[in-house]
Design a protein around this motif. Structure first.
Motif, PDB file in Angstrom:
ATOM      1  N   ARG A 258       0.820  -1.211   0.000  1.00 37.78           N
ATOM      2  CA  ARG A 258       0.000   0.000   0.000  1.00 37.78           C
ATOM      3  C   ARG A 258       0.854   1.261   0.000  1.00 37.78           C
ATOM      4  O   ARG A 258       0.560   2.218  -0.725  1.00 37.78           O
ATOM      5  N   TYR A 259       1.914   1.289   0.814  1.00 30.43           N
ATOM      6  CA  TYR A 259       2.714   2.504   0.967  1.00 30.43           C
ATOM      7  C   TYR A 259       4.063   2.441   0.260  1.00 30.43           C
ATOM      8  O   TYR A 259       4.725   3.476   0.141  1.00 30.43           O
TER       9      TYR A 259
ATOM     10  N   SER B  82      -6.516   1.625   6.580  1.00 30.89           N
ATOM     11  CA  SER B  82      -6.231   1.364   5.163  1.00 30.89           C
ATOM     12  C   SER B  82      -7.369   1.802   4.256  1.00 30.89           C
ATOM     13  O   SER B  82      -7.153   2.024   3.066  1.00 30.89           O
TER      14      SER B  82
ATOM     15  N   PRO C  38      -1.190   6.756   0.621  1.00 27.91           N
ATOM     16  CA  PRO C  38      -0.663   5.538  -0.031  1.00 27.91           C
ATOM     17  C   PRO C  38      -0.135   5.854  -1.412  1.00 27.91           C
ATOM     18  O   PRO C  38      -0.499   6.859  -2.034  1.00 27.91           O
TER      19      PRO C  38
END
Length: 241
Positions: free
Chosen positions: A88-89, A134, A187
């Motif tokens: 995600r990051y 998230s 993100p």
């Protein structure tokens, strides 16, 4: 053709961190070098500023663990949540988050707690809280995030009230770091899929088009010669010299 299965090092930061921690614990237990108490443990209060090694231990304490039970308890969460957060990051950003969390938990322990700190519990709580954020959208606070805070952080506060748990402050600090990362760090953007080039639709041929194409590409030699006509003779007959 069948696609062959192969091993994928899908989360380099998470996997490298896990393998390195396992090797440190293995060397400490089998070889009895006492590496973890000497190098991979955060110092307690009061902090000795005269030792350069103590500044390094503010970061490296997350690499050491007391025993295999402590190691497995932490990395059962890290190996579950780490690859998701890394996807995600991005790997560099997750590595930065882990480094900041290690520093924050180490500094808090060196300033407030007289006992030394060892283990990646702060990073575990950072990932747990970060995973609950998230699905965050702009201007929204997920209800799942509030439940995570109430369950994990509240449990740590109650346990610290009952007993002097050294890792409690590290857990709370890691959770606070994860909440800040979730609200402040966006993100990574996923790469857009390249659209396939549009196929040109062939134009339908018509009799008129075929005639024009033939006239356009007809060789000069293939054009039939035109003989003298009545009009031509008339023009020549009236020509004055």
């Amino acid at each position: 053709m069948k696609k062959r299965w192969h091993l994928s090092y899908n989360a380099p930061v998470t996997l490298t961190f896990s393998i390195f921690c396992a090797l440190i614990l293995l060397m400490d237990k089998l070889l009895q070098y006492h590496l973890i108490p000497a190098v991979f443990t955060a110092p307690g209060a009061p902090f000795d500023y005269h030792s350069p090694l103590n500044f390094l231990r503010l970061f490296t304490h997350v690499l050491g663990h007391a025993d295999w039970g402590h190691f497995l308890g932490n990395f059962s969460f890290i190996l579950l949540l780490g690859p998701l957060m890394e996807e995600r990051y991005g790997s560099p950003m997750l590595a930065l988050m882990m480094t900041i969390t290690a520093l924050v938990t180490g500094v808090i322990n060196a300033c407030l707690i007289p006992s030394p700190l060892v283990g990646a519990s702060g990073i575990v709580f950072m990932m747990i809280v970060l995973a609950s954020l998230s699905t965050i959208e702009k201007g929204e606070i997920p209800v799942s995030f509030l439940f995570i805070i109430a369950i994990y952080i509240g449990r740590e506060l109650l346990s610290s009230a009952k007993a002097a748990n050294v890792a409690t402050f590290a857990h709370i600090a890691g959770g606070l770091c994860g909440s800040l990362f979730g609200f402040l760090i966006a993100p990574k953007k996923k790469a857009a899929k390249k659209s396939a080039p549009e196929k040109s639709i062939p134009e339908k041929s018509t009799p008129e088009k075929n005639t024009r194409e033939k006239q356009r590409y007809t060789p000069y030699d293939a054009i039939p010669s035109r003989g003298p006509t009545e009009d031509d003779s008339t023009v020549i007959g009236t020509l004055e010299l």
